[in-house]
Design a protein around this motif. Structure first.
Motif, PDB file in Angstrom:
ATOM      1  N   PHE A 184     128.899  17.276  56.101  1.00  0.00           N
ATOM      2  CA  PHE A 184     130.023  17.386  57.027  1.00  0.00           C
ATOM      3  C   PHE A 184     130.536  17.288  58.327  1.00  0.00           C
ATOM      4  O   PHE A 184     131.085  17.586  59.267  1.00  0.00           O
ATOM      5  CB  PHE A 184     131.102  17.113  55.967  1.00  0.00           C
ATOM      6  N   HIS A 185     129.974  18.796  58.457  1.00  0.00           N
ATOM      7  CA  HIS A 185     130.803  19.614  59.269  1.00  0.00           C
ATOM      8  C   HIS A 185     129.733  19.110  60.978  1.00  0.00           C
ATOM      9  O   HIS A 185     130.126  18.933  61.753  1.00  0.00           O
ATOM     10  CB  HIS A 185     130.406  21.312  59.257  1.00  0.00           C
ATOM     11  N   TYR A 186     128.349  19.088  59.850  1.00  0.00           N
ATOM     12  CA  TYR A 186     127.702  18.602  61.311  1.00  0.00           C
ATOM     13  C   TYR A 186     128.196  17.207  62.015  1.00  0.00           C
ATOM     14  O   TYR A 186     127.942  17.163  63.691  1.00  0.00           O
ATOM     15  CB  TYR A 186     126.413  18.193  60.982  1.00  0.00           C
ATOM     16  N   ALA A 187     128.293  16.148  61.043  1.00  0.00           N
ATOM     17  CA  ALA A 187     128.806  14.787  61.715  1.00  0.00           C
ATOM     18  C   ALA A 187     130.190  14.945  62.491  1.00  0.00           C
ATOM     19  O   ALA A 187     130.572  14.659  63.447  1.00  0.00           O
ATOM     20  CB  ALA A 187     129.251  14.421  60.512  1.00  0.00           C
ATOM     21  N   GLU A 188     131.092  15.954  61.530  1.00  0.00           N
ATOM     22  CA  GLU A 188     133.130  15.935  62.792  1.00  0.00           C
ATOM     23  C   GLU A 188     131.826  16.926  63.886  1.00  0.00           C
ATOM     24  O   GLU A 188     132.694  15.890  65.284  1.00  0.00           O
ATOM     25  CB  GLU A 188     133.163  17.077  61.718  1.00  0.00           C
ATOM     26  N   GLN A 189     131.414  16.988  63.930  1.00  0.00           N
ATOM     27  CA  GLN A 189     130.708  18.678  65.576  1.00  0.00           C
ATOM     28  C   GLN A 189     130.427  17.394  66.243  1.00  0.00           C
ATOM     29  O   GLN A 189     130.448  17.322  67.799  1.00  0.00           O
ATOM     30  CB  GLN A 189     130.400  19.699  65.391  1.00  0.00           C
ATOM     31  N   VAL A 190     129.041  16.596  65.757  1.00  0.00           N
ATOM     32  CA  VAL A 190     127.902  16.001  66.658  1.00  0.00           C
ATOM     33  C   VAL A 190     128.509  14.335  67.270  1.00  0.00           C
ATOM     34  O   VAL A 190     128.793  14.228  67.881  1.00  0.00           O
ATOM     35  CB  VAL A 190     126.380  16.129  65.749  1.00  0.00           C
ATOM     36  N   PHE A 191     129.181  13.576  65.658  1.00  0.00           N
ATOM     37  CA  PHE A 191     129.190  12.247  66.307  1.00  0.00           C
ATOM     38  C   PHE A 191     131.589  12.356  66.371  1.00  0.00           C
ATOM     39  O   PHE A 191     131.477  11.218  65.609  1.00  0.00           O
ATOM     40  CB  PHE A 191     129.038  11.774  65.202  1.00  0.00           C
ATOM     41  N   ALA A 192     131.515  13.642  66.468  1.00  0.00           N
ATOM     42  CA  ALA A 192     133.173  13.684  66.880  1.00  0.00           C
ATOM     43  C   ALA A 192     133.909  11.895  67.552  1.00  0.00           C
ATOM     44  O   ALA A 192     134.952  11.266  66.992  1.00  0.00           O
ATOM     45  CB  ALA A 192     133.656  14.572  67.575  1.00  0.00           C
ATOM     46  N   GLN A 193     132.989  11.407  68.683  1.00  0.00           N
ATOM     47  CA  GLN A 193     133.744  10.454  68.877  1.00  0.00           C
ATOM     48  C   GLN A 193     133.809   9.040  68.005  1.00  0.00           C
ATOM     49  O   GLN A 193     133.833   8.165  68.767  1.00  0.00           O
ATOM     50  CB  GLN A 193     133.042  10.123  70.486  1.00  0.00           C
ATOM     51  N   HIS A 194     132.750   8.763  67.491  1.00  0.00           N
ATOM     52  CA  HIS A 194     132.658   8.272  65.981  1.00  0.00           C
ATOM     53  C   HIS A 194     133.757   8.072  64.769  1.00  0.00           C
ATOM     54  O   HIS A 194     134.097   9.322  64.721  1.00  0.00           O
ATOM     55  CB  HIS A 194     131.200   8.245  65.228  1.00  0.00           C
ATOM     56  N   ASP A 195     133.479   6.539  64.558  1.00  0.00           N
ATOM     57  CA  ASP A 195     135.022   6.431  63.630  1.00  0.00           C
ATOM     58  C   ASP A 195     134.372   6.993  62.157  1.00  0.00           C
ATOM     59  O   ASP A 195     133.277   7.172  62.245  1.00  0.00           O
ATOM     60  CB  ASP A 195     135.444   4.874  63.195  1.00  0.00           C
ATOM     61  N   GLY A 196     134.613   6.931  60.474  1.00  0.00           N
ATOM     62  CA  GLY A 196     134.941   7.720  59.881  1.00  0.00           C
ATOM     63  C   GLY A 196     133.885   7.151  59.492  1.00  0.00           C
ATOM     64  O   GLY A 196     132.991   8.256  58.815  1.00  0.00           O
ATOM     65  N   PRO A 197     133.712   5.884  59.492  1.00  0.00           N
ATOM     66  CA  PRO A 197     132.152   5.522  58.499  1.00  0.00           C
ATOM     67  C   PRO A 197     130.695   5.701  58.618  1.00  0.00           C
ATOM     68  O   PRO A 197     129.922   6.475  58.848  1.00  0.00           O
ATOM     69  CB  PRO A 197     132.727   3.714  58.170  1.00  0.00           C
ATOM     70  N   ALA A 198     131.189   5.984  60.365  1.00  0.00           N
ATOM     71  CA  ALA A 198     129.661   6.477  61.630  1.00  0.00           C
ATOM     72  C   ALA A 198     129.427   7.985  60.976  1.00  0.00           C
ATOM     73  O   ALA A 198     128.354   8.280  60.997  1.00  0.00           O
ATOM     74  CB  ALA A 198     130.039   5.705  62.896  1.00  0.00           C
ATOM     75  N   LYS A 199     130.356   8.013  60.830  1.00  0.00           N
ATOM     76  CA  LYS A 199     130.908  10.130  60.611  1.00  0.00           C
ATOM     77  C   LYS A 199     129.528  10.106  59.092  1.00  0.00           C
ATOM     78  O   LYS A 199     129.029  10.729  58.879  1.00  0.00           O
ATOM     79  CB  LYS A 199     131.639  10.661  60.888  1.00  0.00           C
ATOM     80  N   LEU A 200     130.486   9.075  58.447  1.00  0.00           N
ATOM     81  CA  LEU A 200     129.533   8.964  56.956  1.00  0.00           C
ATOM     82  C   LEU A 200     128.354   8.847  57.002  1.00  0.00           C
ATOM     83  O   LEU A 200     127.848   9.650  55.839  1.00  0.00           O
ATOM     84  CB  LEU A 200     131.311   8.379  56.196  1.00  0.00           C
ATOM     85  N   ASN A 201     128.314   7.926  57.642  1.00  0.00           N
ATOM     86  CA  ASN A 201     126.040   7.113  57.314  1.00  0.00           C
ATOM     87  C   ASN A 201     125.538   8.627  58.346  1.00  0.00           C
ATOM     88  O   ASN A 201     124.319   8.809  58.046  1.00  0.00           O
ATOM     89  CB  ASN A 201     126.175   6.162  58.364  1.00  0.00           C
ATOM     90  N   GLU A 202     125.943   9.327  58.870  1.00  0.00           N
ATOM     91  CA  GLU A 202     124.926  10.020  59.950  1.00  0.00           C
ATOM     92  C   GLU A 202     125.061  11.626  58.584  1.00  0.00           C
ATOM     93  O   GLU A 202     124.073  12.024  58.067  1.00  0.00           O
ATOM     94  CB  GLU A 202     125.847  10.632  60.985  1.00  0.00           C
ATOM     95  N   ALA A 203     126.349  11.690  58.412  1.00  0.00           N
ATOM     96  CA  ALA A 203     125.974  12.834  57.269  1.00  0.00           C
ATOM     97  C   ALA A 203     125.644  12.532  55.979  1.00  0.00           C
ATOM     98  O   ALA A 203     124.512  13.860  55.439  1.00  0.00           O
ATOM     99  CB  ALA A 203     127.832  13.380  56.552  1.00  0.00           C
ATOM    100  N   VAL A 204     125.707  11.447  55.594  1.00  0.00           N
ATOM    101  CA  VAL A 204     124.610  11.054  54.022  1.00  0.00           C
ATOM    102  C   VAL A 204     122.951  10.949  54.622  1.00  0.00           C
ATOM    103  O   VAL A 204     122.343  11.633  53.822  1.00  0.00           O
ATOM    104  CB  VAL A 204     124.878   9.674  54.651  1.00  0.00           C
ATOM    105  N   LYS A 205     122.949  10.533  55.857  1.00  0.00           N
ATOM    106  CA  LYS A 205     121.684  10.609  56.505  1.00  0.00           C
ATOM    107  C   LYS A 205     121.021  11.965  56.530  1.00  0.00           C
ATOM    108  O   LYS A 205     120.245  12.625  55.968  1.00  0.00           O
ATOM    109  CB  LYS A 205     121.368  10.187  57.992  1.00  0.00           C
ATOM    110  N   TYR A 206     121.942  13.791  57.260  1.00  0.00           N
ATOM    111  CA  TYR A 206     121.876  14.565  57.059  1.00  0.00           C
ATOM    112  C   TYR A 206     121.360  15.237  55.758  1.00  0.00           C
ATOM    113  O   TYR A 206     120.302  15.543  55.468  1.00  0.00           O
ATOM    114  CB  TYR A 206     122.797  15.130  57.507  1.00  0.00           C
ATOM    115  N   VAL A 207     122.110  14.501  54.757  1.00  0.00           N
ATOM    116  CA  VAL A 207     122.070  15.378  53.113  1.00  0.00           C
ATOM    117  C   VAL A 207     120.502  14.774  52.681  1.00  0.00           C
ATOM    118  O   VAL A 207     120.024  15.321  52.041  1.00  0.00           O
ATOM    119  CB  VAL A 207     123.066  15.052  52.398  1.00  0.00           C
ATOM    120  N   LEU A 208     120.506  13.558  53.226  1.00  0.00           N
ATOM    121  CA  LEU A 208     119.025  13.028  51.996  1.00  0.00           C
ATOM    122  C   LEU A 208     117.937  13.468  52.993  1.00  0.00           C
ATOM    123  O   LEU A 208     116.751  13.723  51.998  1.00  0.00           O
ATOM    124  CB  LEU A 208     118.567  11.300  52.463  1.00  0.00           C
ATOM    125  N   ASP A 209     117.730  14.261  54.629  1.00  0.00           N
ATOM    126  CA  ASP A 209     116.903  14.385  54.944  1.00  0.00           C
ATOM    127  C   ASP A 209     116.807  16.138  54.511  1.00  0.00           C
ATOM    128  O   ASP A 209     115.661  16.468  54.624  1.00  0.00           O
ATOM    129  CB  ASP A 209     116.826  14.974  56.442  1.00  0.00           C
TER     130      ASP A 209
END
Length: 117
Positions: A57-82
């Motif tokens: 969550f914090h990774y997506a909030e910081q790195v993808f701050a310019q993206h909308d909520g669904p894009a951040k969620l997608n990146e956070a999900v990728k991070y957790v899965l990895d």
């Protein structure tokens, strides 16, 4: 039959009973230990998954701050899965989403408490 052969037969029977009883006892202990190990592993995996979800969550909030909520969620999900794959955790999408949503909710609570103070 002599007394000696009866004693030998009785001792052999007692030895067989002792061996079978020992094997049954060992089987029960094994099952108990497997259940304990599975329970402890699950608890540790859940704790690790919660930590990774918070990181994501914090990774997506910081790195993808310019993206909308669904894009951040997608990146956070990728991070957790990895991270789950690297730690050999078997997780489902709903579990991943739940830990990320929980991290988001906790963040929002902390943010509102800071604003109220």
């Amino acid at each position: 039959m002599t007394i000696q052969s009866l004693v030998n037969s009785a001792l052999l029977l007692l030895l067989q009973i002792a061996v079978v009883s020992g094997l049954i006892l060992l089987k029960r202990w094994k099952l108990q230990m497997e259940a304990y190990y599975a329970k402890q592993t699950t608890v540790q995996q859940r704790e690790l998954l919660a930590l990774v979800g918070n990181e994501a969550f914090h990774y997506a909030e910081q790195v993808f701050a310019q993206h909308d909520g669904p894009a951040k969620l997608n990146e956070a999900v990728k991070y957790v899965l990895d991270r789950a794959t690297s730690h050999r955790l078997q997780v489902t999408y709903p579990e991943v989403r739940a830990v990320i949503e929980k991290a988001w909710a906790e963040f929002e609570i902390q943010k509102s408490q800071k604003q109220a103070a």
